[in-house]
Design a protein around this motif. Structure first.
Motif, PDB file in Angstrom:
ATOM      1  N   PRO A 248       0.835  -1.212   0.000  1.00  0.00           N
ATOM      2  CA  PRO A 248       0.000   0.000   0.000  1.00  0.00           C
ATOM      3  C   PRO A 248       0.865   1.256   0.000  1.00  0.00           C
ATOM      4  CG  PRO A 248      -0.701  -1.533   1.737  1.00  0.00           C
ATOM      5  CD  PRO A 248       0.603  -2.039   1.204  1.00  0.00           C
ATOM      6  N   LEU A 249       0.448   2.242  -0.799  1.00  0.00           N
ATOM      7  CA  LEU A 249       1.113   3.540  -0.824  1.00  0.00           C
ATOM      8  C   LEU A 249       0.393   4.517   0.103  1.00  0.00           C
ATOM      9  CD1 LEU A 249       3.110   5.612  -2.092  1.00  0.00           C
ATOM     10  CD2 LEU A 249       1.431   5.951  -3.914  1.00  0.00           C
ATOM     11  N   PHE A 250      -0.938   4.567  -0.012  1.00  0.00           N
ATOM     12  CA  PHE A 250      -1.695   5.483   0.859  1.00  0.00           C
ATOM     13  C   PHE A 250      -3.123   4.997   1.057  1.00  0.00           C
ATOM     14  CE2 PHE A 250      -2.274   7.399  -3.416  1.00  0.00           C
ATOM     15  CZ  PHE A 250      -3.649   7.586  -3.464  1.00  0.00           C
ATOM     16  N   ILE A 251      -3.739   5.574   2.092  1.00  0.00           N
ATOM     17  CA  ILE A 251      -5.174   5.395   2.364  1.00  0.00           C
ATOM     18  C   ILE A 251      -5.796   6.778   2.189  1.00  0.00           C
ATOM     19  CG2 ILE A 251      -6.925   4.753   4.075  1.00  0.00           C
ATOM     20  CD1 ILE A 251      -4.631   3.330   5.644  1.00  0.00           C
ATOM     21  N   LEU A 252      -6.912   6.851   1.491  1.00  0.00           N
ATOM     22  CA  LEU A 252      -7.630   8.121   1.389  1.00  0.00           C
ATOM     23  C   LEU A 252      -9.102   7.846   1.665  1.00  0.00           C
ATOM     24  CD1 LEU A 252      -7.306  11.113   0.858  1.00  0.00           C
ATOM     25  CD2 LEU A 252      -7.601  10.683  -1.571  1.00  0.00           C
ATOM     26  N   TYR A 253      -9.634   8.542   2.660  1.00  0.00           N
ATOM     27  CA  TYR A 253     -11.010   8.270   3.089  1.00  0.00           C
ATOM     28  C   TYR A 253     -12.022   9.003   2.210  1.00  0.00           C
ATOM     29  CZ  TYR A 253      -9.383   5.614   6.991  1.00  0.00           C
ATOM     30  OH  TYR A 253      -8.799   4.625   7.738  1.00  0.00           O
ATOM     31  N   THR A 254     -13.074   8.281   1.877  1.00  0.00           N
ATOM     32  CA  THR A 254     -14.126   8.847   1.037  1.00  0.00           C
ATOM     33  C   THR A 254     -15.482   8.457   1.605  1.00  0.00           C
ATOM     34  OG1 THR A 254     -14.968   9.001  -1.225  1.00  0.00           O
ATOM     35  CG2 THR A 254     -14.126   6.859  -0.562  1.00  0.00           C
ATOM     36  N   SER A 255     -16.470   9.304   1.365  1.00  0.00           N
ATOM     37  CA  SER A 255     -17.821   9.027   1.859  1.00  0.00           C
ATOM     38  C   SER A 255     -18.467   7.922   1.053  1.00  0.00           C
ATOM     39  CB  SER A 255     -18.688  10.272   1.743  1.00  0.00           C
ATOM     40  OG  SER A 255     -18.643  10.996   2.933  1.00  0.00           O
ATOM     41  N   GLY A 256     -19.258   7.136   1.720  1.00  0.00           N
ATOM     42  CA  GLY A 256     -20.012   6.094   1.039  1.00  0.00           C
ATOM     43  C   GLY A 256     -21.479   6.233   1.356  1.00  0.00           C
ATOM     44  N   SER A 257     -22.248   5.214   0.978  1.00  0.00           N
ATOM     45  CA  SER A 257     -23.690   5.282   1.208  1.00  0.00           C
ATOM     46  C   SER A 257     -24.056   4.857   2.629  1.00  0.00           C
ATOM     47  CB  SER A 257     -24.428   4.435   0.170  1.00  0.00           C
ATOM     48  OG  SER A 257     -23.859   3.156   0.120  1.00  0.00           O
ATOM     49  N   THR A 258     -23.060   4.408   3.413  1.00  0.00           N
ATOM     50  CA  THR A 258     -23.319   4.183   4.841  1.00  0.00           C
ATOM     51  C   THR A 258     -22.623   5.303   5.610  1.00  0.00           C
ATOM     52  OG1 THR A 258     -21.339   2.848   5.148  1.00  0.00           O
ATOM     53  CG2 THR A 258     -23.338   1.680   4.519  1.00  0.00           C
ATOM     54  N   GLY A 259     -22.916   5.389   6.909  1.00  0.00           N
ATOM     55  CA  GLY A 259     -22.431   6.522   7.693  1.00  0.00           C
ATOM     56  C   GLY A 259     -20.930   6.612   7.863  1.00  0.00           C
ATOM     57  N   LYS A 260     -20.237   5.480   7.834  1.00  0.00           N
ATOM     58  CA  LYS A 260     -18.813   5.470   8.172  1.00  0.00           C
ATOM     59  C   LYS A 260     -17.959   5.679   6.917  1.00  0.00           C
ATOM     60  CE  LYS A 260     -15.451   2.276  10.164  1.00  0.00           C
ATOM     61  NZ  LYS A 260     -15.137   0.864  10.077  1.00  0.00           N
ATOM     62  N   PRO A 261     -17.014   6.653   6.942  1.00  0.00           N
ATOM     63  CA  PRO A 261     -16.147   6.822   5.772  1.00  0.00           C
ATOM     64  C   PRO A 261     -15.305   5.568   5.544  1.00  0.00           C
ATOM     65  CG  PRO A 261     -15.830   8.590   7.370  1.00  0.00           C
ATOM     66  CD  PRO A 261     -16.664   7.552   8.035  1.00  0.00           C
ATOM     67  N   LYS A 262     -14.958   5.327   4.268  1.00  0.00           N
ATOM     68  CA  LYS A 262     -14.171   4.127   3.986  1.00  0.00           C
ATOM     69  C   LYS A 262     -12.790   4.515   3.475  1.00  0.00           C
ATOM     70  CE  LYS A 262     -16.777   3.497  -0.334  1.00  0.00           C
ATOM     71  NZ  LYS A 262     -17.738   4.565  -0.187  1.00  0.00           N
ATOM     72  N   GLY A 263     -11.785   3.770   3.920  1.00  0.00           N
ATOM     73  CA  GLY A 263     -10.406   4.059   3.565  1.00  0.00           C
ATOM     74  C   GLY A 263     -10.002   3.359   2.286  1.00  0.00           C
ATOM     75  N   VAL A 264      -9.981   4.094   1.187  1.00  0.00           N
ATOM     76  CA  VAL A 264      -9.587   3.535  -0.113  1.00  0.00           C
ATOM     77  C   VAL A 264      -8.068   3.339  -0.110  1.00  0.00           C
ATOM     78  CG1 VAL A 264      -9.425   4.049  -2.589  1.00  0.00           C
ATOM     79  CG2 VAL A 264     -11.537   4.568  -1.322  1.00  0.00           C
ATOM     80  N   VAL A 265      -7.626   2.128  -0.454  1.00  0.00           N
ATOM     81  CA  VAL A 265      -6.193   1.805  -0.446  1.00  0.00           C
ATOM     82  C   VAL A 265      -5.678   1.718  -1.880  1.00  0.00           C
ATOM     83  CG1 VAL A 265      -4.451   0.095   0.214  1.00  0.00           C
ATOM     84  CG2 VAL A 265      -6.383   0.568   1.748  1.00  0.00           C
TER      85      VAL A 265
END
Length: 637
Positions: A248-265
């Motif tokens: 993995p190089l980085f994690i970037l959090y993005t909003s999804g259709s559920t309440g908790k942001p998800k960490g895109v790897v």
């Protein structure tokens, strides 16, 4: 540096596209060979979309910073890598050549190492748009630590959520940041976030605004003191950590259709190769070009087209701390003339907000250095496209209308500047290596041209999302489970008679506000935390500046003597929990929400009302209480 894989004609585009579909592994291997590898790969690709499991350049080893910095030192050491323009037009700008940037990145890599950061550790970066943000990002990559940049507008709660998810023990921040005529506190927000994150070991603070901050002994360190410590060690070079292609190089959090942001790897090799390839081809970058991407590095656009794409291509990247309307609405154009910008990449929201001021702020500037214009973040409407073309490009600069996502890592569908045709408000054609399809609600492919459907991609490209951090099942269900053997983008699209794509917007419960994705569930959760709110439902509606605005329907149990004050209180709650970016534009108080008998909110109805469509609401017979719809229509904001 000349780019052997830069497409120069429509004929070359069609040939490259054909090759990329017939022999994708050969196509990408040829491009990958132009990079610096510590060890070549054994196999180009393994993939299935069921699990999902995608691996590119298996067995290969490299470090992205050697490709962004070291390999340019022989021929481009004195060329500007990053030009930084301050928020204050009177403050002296900074130029970091490739030699200087390499030195600064090695220096800060030692700072990280001195403080115990090692390969695989997660480092959260929460800074203003200063060169040290790019330096911190690259230093993490050099040491093999996984960076997670958080946009400077997010709240303490949002930061805490991300820190806890990534289990990040190290933070890099600033005392504060300048944004227009405001000074934004950053370190105090981090302090608030850390109340619930006792696992954080070290916070490194860069001085920018000289805002008074609390520095906790044993945890908080000044950036400048740590740099002095490295200088006393003699500033040794920092050898780049060997990274596996799939590390993995980085994690970037993005909003999804559920309440908790998800960490895109994103991975080390595939992401690097694709951002470079897309940068070179979409913008038709030429040696010596000055590339000005107006995004914040806290978003994927800044990662890919301020830092990694341009630097891996040996380009000059312009980084701007301020906003387009400070000290006046001519700031972008002043910057273009000042630095002789060749490529300008900005958001439709910015263009629309500047259109409001008319052309008085444009005419004083020549803008004759511009060769390519670009837009990103959301579909651009035709009116804004034509204004951009006529007033800024003087009808001589191709506009690239780029479609992509945090999860895709780089631009997937776009015209190539001056090479493939531009069509107002159309993303147009996929880049070679990208295989889009349209499907109907049942997942059946809609073939031919002159059709519409949900946009999916049927074959992996090198910078595709690898996982959502710590929760691979969420990655599978969000992107790969809706339609079998396809990556589902969440967007709808039209494909015209010539095969050009026009993105029509989100088809899931995600809003696109000013080019930034915000999950409806995330906003509803924040609204529902306000004292007195029983329940809420959030939808998008057309907004003339932001593209989409946030419309909230709220059931409120308390007294509503001063509704405007309650609206402000609810907005303040959302701002506190998520950040100002998620504040509702309109709040309508209702006594009930249109629900089916099974308790599901019919957002389709709420969306139509918010859009001003009060007549054709479709079938309402399945609603538990159809009368509630009439009440909502009457009280529309």
């Amino acid at each position: 540096m000349s780019y052997s894989y830069q497409i120069g004609s429509l004929e070359q585009y069609h040939e490259a596209y054909r090759k990329s579909v017939e022999d994708p592994e050969g196509f990408w291997a040829e491009i990958a060979r132009t990079f610096t590898w510590k060890k070549p790969w054994d196999k180009v690709l393994e993939w299935n979309f069921k699990e999902p499991n995608v691996k590119w350049f298996i067995g290969g080893q490299l470090n992205i910073t050697e490709n962004c910095l070291d390999r340019h030192l022989e021929s481009k050491a004195d060329q500007p890598a990053i030009i930084w323009e301050s928020n204050d037009p009177n403050e002296h700008h900074r130029v970091l050549t490739y030699r200087r940037l390499h030195f600064k990145v090695c220096q800060f890599a030692w700072v990280l190492k001195n403080n115990g950061v090692k390969k695989g550790d997660r480092v959260c970066i929460y800074m203003g748009m200063v060169p040290e943000l790019a330096i911190a990002v690259l230093a993490c990559a050099r040491i093999g630590a996984i960076h997670s940049v958080i946009f400077g507008g997010f709240s303490a709660q949002s930061i805490a959520d991300r820190l806890q998810d990534a289990k990040a023990e190290y933070i890099i921040t600033c005392d504060g940041a300048y944004r227009g005529n405001k000074t934004i506190p950053l370190k105090p927000v981090i302090d608030d976030a850390l109340v619930t994150c006792p696992f954080v070991k070290t916070v490194i603070v860069h001085t920018r605004t000289r805002t008074p901050v609390s520095m906790i002994k044993g945890r908080d360190l000044w950036w400048e003191d740590e740099i002095n410590r490295v200088e006393t060690q003699g500033n040794p070079d920092f050898p780049a950590e060997t990274m596996d292609a799939e590390d993995p190089l980085f994690i970037l959090y993005t909003s999804g259709s559920t309440g908790k942001p998800k960490g895109v790897v994103h991975s080390s090799a595939g992401y690097m190769i694709y951002t470079n390839y897309s940068f070179v081809n979409v913008f038709q970058n030429k040696p010596g070009d000055v590339h000005f991407c107006t995004a914040d590095i806290g978003w994927i656009t800044g990662h890919s087209y301020i830092v990694y794409g341009p630097l891996s291509a040996g380009a000059t990247s312009l980084m701007f701390e301020g906003i387009p309307t400070f000290p006046d609405a001519g700031r972008f154009w002043a910057i273009v003339d000042k630095y002789k910008v060749n490529i300008l990449y900005t958001a439709p929201t910015a263009i629309r907000s500047l259109m409001v001021f008319g052309t008085d702020f444009v005419t004083p500037y020549k803008l004759d250095s511009l060769r390519v214009l670009g837009t990103v973040g959301e579909p651009i409407n035709e009116e804004a496209w034509h204004w951009y073309d006529e007033q800024i490009g003087k009808k001589r600069c191709p506009i690239v209308d780029t479609w992509w996502q945090t999860e895709t890592g780089g631009i997937l569908i776009s015209n190539l500047a001056g090479v493939t045709p531009a069509i107002p408000a159309h993303a147009t054609l996929p880049l070679p290596g990208v295989q889009p399809v349209l499907v109907d609600e049942n997942g059946k492919e809609v073939k031919g041209n002159g059709v519409s459907g949900n946009l999916c991609i049927k074959f992996p490209w090198p910078s595709i999302i690898r996982t959502t951090y710590g929760d691979h099942e969420r990655c599978r269900t969000t992107y790969f489970a809706t339609y079998e053997n396809m990556y589902f983008t969440g967007d709808g699209a039209l494909r015209d008679e010539k095969g050009n794509y026009r993105i029509t917007g989100r088809v899931d419960d995600v809003l696109n506000v000013s080019g930034h994705r915000i999950g409806t569930a995330e906003v509803e959760n924040a609204i529902n935390m306000h004292y007195g709110v029983v329940e809420s439902a959030v939808v998008g509606y057309p907004h003339e500046i932001k593209g989409q605005g946030i419309y909230a329907y709220v059931i409120y149990s308390g007294k509503r003597e001063d509704e405007e004050l309650i609206r402000k209180d609810i907005s303040a709650t959302v701002s506190r929990i998520i950040g100002p970016i998620a504040k509702p534009d309109k709040i309508q108080f209702v006594t009930g929400l249109p629900k089916t008998r099974s308790g599901k909110i019919m957002r389709r109805i709420l969306r139509k009302i918010a859009e001003g469509e009060l007549q054709n609401l479709g079938d309402t017979t399945t609603l538990l209480d159809p009368a509630v719809v009439e009440e909502i229509k009457t009280g529309k904001q």
